[in-house]
Design a protein around this motif. Structure first.
Motif, PDB file in Angstrom:
ATOM      1  N   UNK A  80       8.205   6.024  -4.464  1.00 40.88           N
ATOM      2  CA  UNK A  80       8.651   7.232  -4.964  1.00 40.88           C
ATOM      3  C   UNK A  80       7.966   7.577  -6.817  1.00 40.88           C
ATOM      4  N   UNK A  81       9.362   6.533  -7.382  1.00 37.17           N
ATOM      5  CA  UNK A  81       8.922   6.824  -8.800  1.00 37.17           C
ATOM      6  C   UNK A  81       7.110   5.617  -9.860  1.00 37.17           C
ATOM      7  N   UNK A  82       6.272   5.521  -8.525  1.00 37.94           N
ATOM      8  CA  UNK A  82       4.613   5.850  -8.938  1.00 37.94           C
ATOM      9  C   UNK A  82       4.352   7.056  -9.779  1.00 37.94           C
ATOM     10  N   UNK A  83       3.199   7.158 -10.937  1.00 43.88           N
ATOM     11  CA  UNK A  83       2.677   8.285 -10.859  1.00 43.88           C
ATOM     12  C   UNK A  83       1.240   8.715  -9.434  1.00 43.88           C
ATOM     13  N   UNK A  90       4.206   8.143   2.792  1.00 42.08           N
ATOM     14  CA  UNK A  90       4.980   9.316   1.559  1.00 42.08           C
ATOM     15  C   UNK A  90       4.919  10.404   2.431  1.00 42.08           C
ATOM     16  N   UNK A  91       5.614  11.192   3.202  1.00 41.23           N
ATOM     17  CA  UNK A  91       5.228  12.792   3.731  1.00 41.23           C
ATOM     18  C   UNK A  91       5.935  14.044   3.795  1.00 41.23           C
ATOM     19  N   UNK A  92       4.458  14.664   2.417  1.00 43.36           N
ATOM     20  CA  UNK A  92       5.261  15.627   1.980  1.00 43.36           C
ATOM     21  C   UNK A  92       5.407  16.883   3.052  1.00 43.36           C
ATOM     22  N   UNK A 111       0.688  11.477   3.025  1.00 42.81           N
ATOM     23  CA  UNK A 111       0.134  11.992   4.558  1.00 42.81           C
ATOM     24  C   UNK A 111      -0.384  10.515   5.019  1.00 42.81           C
ATOM     25  N   UNK A 112      -0.280   9.995   4.749  1.00 40.02           N
ATOM     26  CA  UNK A 112      -1.520   8.612   6.019  1.00 40.02           C
ATOM     27  C   UNK A 112      -2.551   8.307   4.898  1.00 40.02           C
ATOM     28  N   UNK A 113      -2.708   8.760   3.434  1.00 36.75           N
ATOM     29  CA  UNK A 113      -4.363   8.903   3.335  1.00 36.75           C
ATOM     30  C   UNK A 113      -3.726   7.366   1.789  1.00 36.75           C
ATOM     31  N   UNK A 114      -4.473   6.108   1.430  1.00 39.75           N
ATOM     32  CA  UNK A 114      -3.927   5.661   0.321  1.00 39.75           C
ATOM     33  C   UNK A 114      -4.269   5.958  -0.693  1.00 39.75           C
ATOM     34  N   UNK A 115      -3.105   6.687  -1.757  1.00 38.95           N
ATOM     35  CA  UNK A 115      -2.965   6.612  -3.126  1.00 38.95           C
ATOM     36  C   UNK A 115      -2.717   5.284  -4.052  1.00 38.95           C
ATOM     37  N   UNK A 116      -2.342   4.173  -3.698  1.00 40.74           N
ATOM     38  CA  UNK A 116      -2.098   3.764  -5.031  1.00 40.74           C
ATOM     39  C   UNK A 116      -1.389   1.929  -4.116  1.00 40.74           C
ATOM     40  N   UNK A 117      -1.545   0.928  -4.858  1.00 45.06           N
ATOM     41  CA  UNK A 117      -1.700  -0.090  -4.196  1.00 45.06           C
ATOM     42  C   UNK A 117      -0.536  -0.706  -5.720  1.00 45.06           C
ATOM     43  N   UNK A 118       1.322  -1.271  -5.157  1.00 43.99           N
ATOM     44  CA  UNK A 118       1.457  -2.245  -5.889  1.00 43.99           C
ATOM     45  C   UNK A 118       2.577  -3.470  -5.690  1.00 43.99           C
ATOM     46  N   UNK A 152       1.075  -0.963  -0.501  1.00 46.58           N
ATOM     47  CA  UNK A 152      -0.006   0.145   0.211  1.00 46.58           C
ATOM     48  C   UNK A 152       1.057   1.351  -0.266  1.00 46.58           C
ATOM     49  N   UNK A 153       0.544   2.395  -0.726  1.00 48.63           N
ATOM     50  CA  UNK A 153       1.393   3.630  -0.830  1.00 48.63           C
ATOM     51  C   UNK A 153       0.371   4.555   0.023  1.00 48.63           C
ATOM     52  N   UNK A 154       0.928   5.350   0.930  1.00 45.82           N
ATOM     53  CA  UNK A 154       0.484   5.679   1.545  1.00 45.82           C
ATOM     54  C   UNK A 154       1.076   7.425   1.617  1.00 45.82           C
TER      55      UNK A 154
END
Length: 829
Positions: A799-802, A826-828, A776-783, A772-774
């Motif tokens: 970090x390379x995921x669109x 990932x925390x921005x 700022x704590x929110x799910x944005x993608x899965x790889x 799971x890719x988050x």
């Protein structure tokens, strides 16, 4: 092809074959480690109920599992066959107790066999058989010879109309259950076992029983009831009699405002004789004596008492206090006298409030003042001593010790360890029990029956009277005998033993059930004992388990067995309920096991009762649940039969694990994960319900894979392995269907003699994982990535995921957190 599991044909087929081949017969010795699995043996009431079925199904799973794990398993069954119901049947229906009992045993044995239980029936015992109770009598003699069996007077329930002794169970609301006559108490000479000699050991050994539920150990600890206190000697002013009182709260001695005696206390007779209220007090005493011990000591019961007119002198301050009698004090506990300290004991407080007795505060909470006149309840906690000359201001725990020392110095008290546990009264004025092997001779006194003359047989040609009086007392053939010492005329003891005596050693007899020269052989009993797993209802948590432990300790001390404790692990299963209540005929919520077996079969009944609830919890019966279990077994039946021809053709072929496709690996992974789950659930936790659920999930996965198995290069081979694993795991729960299907897929031996499947750690390794890719704590993608990818690689890939980059935008990355094999956050900025 048979689409539904034909359980009636198949279950009877395998039960007959197992019996014919002595399939579960076991002998000691060999290379395999021993395992003794035992369910508590039942009273032969004539019909199994659902509680029985649950108990035996649990034990059978454990026994079958342990056999497949390589153990030499002893799994016996027998009958706790003496008891009052057989006598009631004789009186009501005119059926001799022996005939009634053996008929019931035959029926219940047949019912047990129809469940497919893996008992070694060659070891069957019945406590009412002379070959068994001969050794019950022999064990009595060993206790007698070693000072652990003795006779003394004790109160019994007496029905004046029937002219007989009644068991507690036969007294209903203070009256005889047969004739409704008010029951009185009568003192009779009765036999006891000196279990109190073992009180400390019974208590101390509880620490060793790490495989027992804490609740059972606490119940036993409370029943033994060890306490440390002081026995204080009061004096009766009017007669000079000494009145010993045991207390653990000697720090409250200055707060005693009255004394309470049990109505049966010998001093009572002296102090009321000739008093103006003698008749009134005697009437009260008789009324109290008719009450059961439970009714008298219940916390809900009304506390009732009467002033005797006499007084006791407090030895610490010389104060005269009134002596009362009350229903809540028993002669059997402590000394039969209780000092009343109403300010610091709630029961005393309630009694004092009811009868207007003084309440004197002698302990106060630190920094607080208590007034006896305005208190709403007793203050029972430690605190600061007050109104206690010489001890005021002391912490009460310190004062407790100092007062004990002062009492010993003055000779008015002594430190003492006390027990709630009382010696075990084993006498029963009944017929259907093991006769006590004692002879009474006018010349020689009490004489034990010589061991070579055992058993003392119960006469079978006796007549039962409606009164319920034991026919042994009127059987001249039984009573009249010859003294083994002087040869003169003598009489036999006509009392029989408490049935708990029979059940206190049966687990030892199973090890050598046909031994004729001893109750058991030392080398054989030492091979099998202790029982590794004991299973039964929590209602036996105190008496049966306590008595069995006592017997084992005595036999250990006599050099007859090598263990002190009989049961290493204990499982107390919950009740079977229906509509939220325990099943009973009066409630009309009984489910008949025979109906269930006839409609659904043994495998379904076993599976449901094990699947519906963890064994230690109560089980709510569900008609939908039994239907669900039946449907599942039919799914297993159809699946294996459909695959059987294909699978048989692969027997002997090795599985090429390295060449498996993704789907093949997935099924194999689930099969081996199920092995681990079921093994852990049975072996470590007895979580049969979750074990069965895992097997059901495996069957679902097999159905999903089945249709495409032929298209996969190794599909049938993987399905064959999964099928074998599934059947092996299901075998302890559903022994008949798995035995049949094992043969169907081309196996020649019994599935129950196969080794338990081994878990392959490599098989459950995952090649790929979903991350799971988050942002700022929110799910944005899965790889999906390789499972062995390290944290740094995972960070770079994320970090390379669109999608991730679109949410990061121009803010830039401040930090990246990686949870291996699960997620990247990932925390921005």
């Amino acid at each position: 092809m048979e689409d539904r599991y034909p359980f009636k044909d198949i279950e009877s087929k395998w039960q007959e074959r197992w019996a014919r081949e002595g399939f579960y017969r076991v002998e000691p010795g060999g290379d395999r480690p021993k395992y003794y699995c035992l369910e508590m043996f039942p009273y032969p009431s004539g019909a199994l109920h659902m509680g029985h079925m649950r108990n035996y199904a649990i034990g059978d799973v454990v026994a079958r599992f342990k056999r497949m794990r390589g153990y030499n398993v002893l799994h016996p069954m027998g009958w706790d066959a003496f008891g009052l119901p057989a006598e009631n049947a004789a009186i009501k229906h005119g059926i001799p107790p022996a005939k009634w009992t053996w008929s019931n045993i035959d029926r219940m044995r047949s019912q047990m066999k129809s469940l497919g239980l893996s008992y070694d029936w060659d070891r069957e015992v019945a406590s009412c058989h002379p070959d068994y109770y001969k050794w019950t009598q022999w064990l009595f003699l060993q206790l007698y010879k070693n000072g652990l069996a003795y006779k003394k007077k004790a109160a019994v329930n007496w029905c004046p109309s029937c002219a007989t002794v009644l068991a507690n169970e036969q007294v209903v609301d203070g009256a005889c259950e047969r004739c409704d006559t008010p029951v009185t108490k009568r003192d009779l000479e009765q036999w006891f076992f000196k279990i109190t000699d073992y009180a400390d050991r019974l208590l101390e050994n509880l620490k060793k029983l790490t495989g027992w539920p804490d609740k059972v150990k606490i119940m036993q600890e409370n029943w033994i009831g060890r306490s440390e206190g002081v026995e204080i000697t009061f004096t009766v002013k009017e007669t000079g009699d000494k009145l010993p009182v045991y207390t653990t709260r000697q720090d409250t001695i200055f707060g005693v405002t009255y004394m309470v005696l049990a109505p049966e206390h010998p001093v009572v007779e002296k102090v009321i004789a000739g008093s103006p209220r003698e008749a009134e007090i005697r009437s009260f005493i008789e009324e109290v004596r008719r009450q059961s011990e439970i009714a008298r000591t219940s916390t809900e019961a009304e506390k009732r008492g009467m002033f005797t007119g006499a007084h006791a002198i407090n030895p610490m301050n010389g104060e005269e206090i009134p002596i009362w009698i009350a229903n809540y004090v028993l002669m059997e506990y402590g000394t039969g006298a209780v000092m009343g300290v109403p300010a610091h004991d709630q029961r005393d407080f309630e009694f004092a409030k009811k009868y207007g007795l003084p309440i004197r505060v002698v302990i106060e909470p630190p920094g607080e003042h208590l007034d006896g006149a305005s208190m709403e309840s007793a203050y029972a906690d430690p605190g600061v001593m007050v109104n206690s000359p010489g001890f005021d201001g002391l912490d009460s725990t310190v004062g407790r010790d100092r007062i004990a020392s002062l009492m010993e110095e003055r000779g008015i008290g002594r430190r003492k360890v006390n027990y709630r546990l009382r010696d075990w009264l084993i006498s029963r004025q009944r017929y259907w029990g093991a006769p006590i092997p004692i002879i009474y001779c006018k010349k020689c006194g009490t004489v034990p029956v010589p061991e070579e003359d055992l058993p003392v047989l119960l006469p079978l040609d006796v007549e039962f009277e409606p009164t319920g009086q034991s026919p042994l007392t009127k059987s001249r053939e039984f009573v009249e005998t010859t003294c083994p010492v002087c040869g003169g005329p003598a009489e036999r003891e006509t009392e029989t033993m408490d049935t708990f005596v029979c059940s206190s050693w049966y687990f030892l007899r199973y090890t050598c059930p046909r031994c004729t020269d001893a109750p058991f052989k030392r080398e054989t009993v030492d091979y099998w004992m202790p029982v590794d797993q004991y299973i039964g209802g929590v209602e036996h948590a105190i008496l049966h388990l306590m008595y069995a432990r006592f017997f084992t300790m005595v036999l250990h001390d006599l050099g007859l067995v090598g263990v002190e404790e009989p049961f290493t692990n204990l499982l107390t299963q919950g009740m079977v309920l229906k509509e939220g209540a325990k099943m009973s005929k009066s409630k009309g919520n009984v489910v008949d096991p025979e109906y269930i077996l006839d409609k659904y079969g043994a495998d379904t009944a076993r599976l449901f009762i094990l699947f519906a609830s963890p064994p230690e919890r109560d089980l709510e019966w569900s008609d939908q649940g039994i239907e669900g279990s039946h449907r599942f077994l039919n799914r297993v039946w159809r699946l294996v039969r459909e695959l059987s021809d294909s699978i048989r053709g692969l027997n002997g072929q090795a599985l090429d694990k390295a060449a498996l496709t993704k789907d093949e690996k997935a099924l194999r992974r689930q099969a081996h994960a199920t092995i681990k789950k079921v093994t852990d659930d049975i072996e470590g936790r007895f979580n049969f319900n979750t074990a069965i659920s895992s097997i059901m999930e495996l069957v679902n996965a097999m159905y999903q894979f089945k249709d495409r198995a032929a298209d996969e290069p190794h599909g049938l081979a993987v399905m064959k392995e999964a099928c074998e694993i599934m059947l092996l795991l299901l075998a302890p729960f559903a022994p008949h269907i798995t035995e049949e299907l094992w043969q169907l897929i081309g196996k020649t031996g019994s599935i129950h003699k196969e080794a338990w499947p081994e878990f392959d750690p490599e098989a459950v390794k995952v090649d790929e994982v979903t991350i799971v890719i988050q942002v700022n704590g929110k799910v944005r993608d899965r790889i999906t990535v390789p499972s062995e990818m390290d944290d740094e690689e995972l960070r770079e890939v994320a970090l390379k995921q669109d999608k991730a980059r679109s949410f990061i935008g121009a803010r830039g990355v401040r930090e990246v957190f990686v949870v291996p094999r699960k997620l990247v956050n990932i925390v921005t900025n």
